[in-house]
Scaffold this active site. Structure first.
Site, short mmCIF file in Angstrom:
data_model
loop_
_atom_site.label_atom_id
_atom_site.label_comp_id
_atom_site.label_asym_id
_atom_site.label_seq_id
_atom_site.Cartn_x
_atom_site.Cartn_y
_atom_site.Cartn_z
N HIS A 122 27.83 61.66 27.79
CA HIS A 122 26.45 61.32 28.16
C HIS A 122 25.61 62.53 28.57
CE1 HIS A 122 27.19 57.09 27.84
NE2 HIS A 122 28.05 57.06 28.83
N ALA A 123 26.24 63.61 29.01
CA ALA A 123 25.48 64.77 29.50
C ALA A 123 24.61 65.33 28.38
CB ALA A 123 26.43 65.83 30.03
#
Length: 382
Positions: A122-123
């Protein structure tokens, strides 16, 4: 690796890594002659900057040095990603392990590598998100590309859409990202629909299967096989990178899918078979989500490591009594007796036909219609 710790009340407990390593060791996976266990390292800023901005890296360092300096605008110090001392080093060490995995393939020292502590998909370039500080997945892919690998297929079976990794390669036709996840209509991050197919000049490089809440083994595996093998074979990668978040399991409290340990093992076997068929076995497997830390995560990722090592653990294998004793003593829980759940993982092949009354089939068909023609495939039959 266990220093990646958002605190005692956070779902992503480092205990899941400790329990997985302990189970794999007691099953004898680490002692197989073809297996080497390597120590990770803290990735440097230059490596991190292949995916993240230097301003973001500096912000993570700053917050990790003084957690009172939270930076919610960059996702640091939020409910999902609480600030903690040593945040930079902990996140960069998870990333370092994925870089080691990439380097072993690049050098030819290994054909397959697993970092079950990775998978932080997700980063994004400028922001932490969804328990993910640094995107080790994208970093490993970038390391492979920078070494001269021309085509990489990324397969993500976490219950959450792999948005950060997809976005990192949105405009890059060298990377095929396929994400099989619960629909964004019912689950974070709210993205990953069939019409997300990649940027200009890279149409078809992003593939998303948004499954309805409640999808069980039969539908999940049907969707996987209806999408992943035909597209990966058509794309023809030199390496497969996969993310094996196991939060699609029916016991996971953060999602609404209904799969079993057995189905997730089946998916890992299918990725291994696909790697053998299309890229001479070259495969990097990463962890990801998964929040049932006793019953699910250790078994799924131990199966993953055994499959990568070419020695799958049978589902009826007894869980080692010493591991069960450890769980009872330290966690006050009764651990599973066997490595599988006696689940029925039968699934209908796409060849038997499309059922418009089935919600899973409708999701699969939306994806096939959006992407298959771009690869010369017929969405109805191929």
């Amino acid at each position: 690796m266990s220093a990646y710790n958002f605190g005692p009340n956070h779902p992503m407990s480092p205990k899941r890594l400790e329990l997985t390593a302990r189970l794999a060791r007691e099953l004898g996976i680490f002692d197989l002659p073809q297996v080497r266990v390597l120590e990770s390292f803290v990735a440097d800023d230059d490596a991190l900057a292949t995916v993240h901005s230097r301003a973001y890296i500096a912000a993570v360092r700053r917050v990790g040095a003084d957690p009172t300096l939270s930076d919610p605008g960059r996702g640091l110090g939020t409910e999902d990603d609480p600030a903690f001392a040593g945040m930079h080093e902990a996140g960069a060490r998870l990333a370092g392990a994925s870089l080691i995995a990439a380097d072993t393939l690049i050098s030819g020292a290994a054909v397959r590598a697993v970092n079950f502590g990775g998978g932080m998909h997700h980063a994004s370039r400028e922001k932490a998100s969804g328990f993910c500080i640094y995107n080790d997945v994208a970093m490993a892919v970038m390391r492979l590309l920078d070494s001269g690998v021309s085509r990489i297929a990324y397969i993500d079976i976490d219950a959450h859409h792999g948005d950060g990794t997809q976005n990192a390669f949105w405009d890059d036709p060298r990377v095929l990202t396929i994400s099989l996840h619960e629909s964004g209509l019912t689950l974070f991050p709210g993205t990953g629909f069939a019409n997300e197919i990649g940027g200009p000049g890279a149409e078809g490089s992003a593939v998303n299967v948004a499954l309805p809440a409640g999808t069980s083994d039969a539908g999940w595996l049907r969707a996987f096989h209806a999408i992943v093998p035909p597209l990966v074979k058509a794309f023809g990668p030199e390496v497969i990178v996969s993310q094996h978040g196991c939060d699609s399991h029916r016991e996971d409290e953060l999602t609404h899918l209904n799969t079993s340990v057995d189905a997730q093992r089946e998916a890992a076997l299918s990725v291994a078979t696909l790697a053998d068929a299309v890229c001479d076995g070259r495969w990097i497997a990463l962890g990801g989500g998964g929040y049932s830390i006793v019953n699910v995560v250790p078994r799924v990722w131990s199966h993953l490591m055994a499959i990568a090592a070419g020695k799958p653990v049978p589902l009826r294998t007894a869980v080692p009594p010493s591991w069960r004793d450890h769980v009872r003593e330290h966690y006050g829980r009764e651990a599973p007796l066997f490595m599988g759940e006696d689940a029925d993982t039968w699934w209908r092949s796409w060849e038997v036909g499309y059922n418009p009354a089935d919600a899973v089939d409708r999701s699969v068909m939306a994806t096939r219609k959006a992407v298959f023609p771009l690869y010369g495939l017929d969405p109805w039959f191929d």
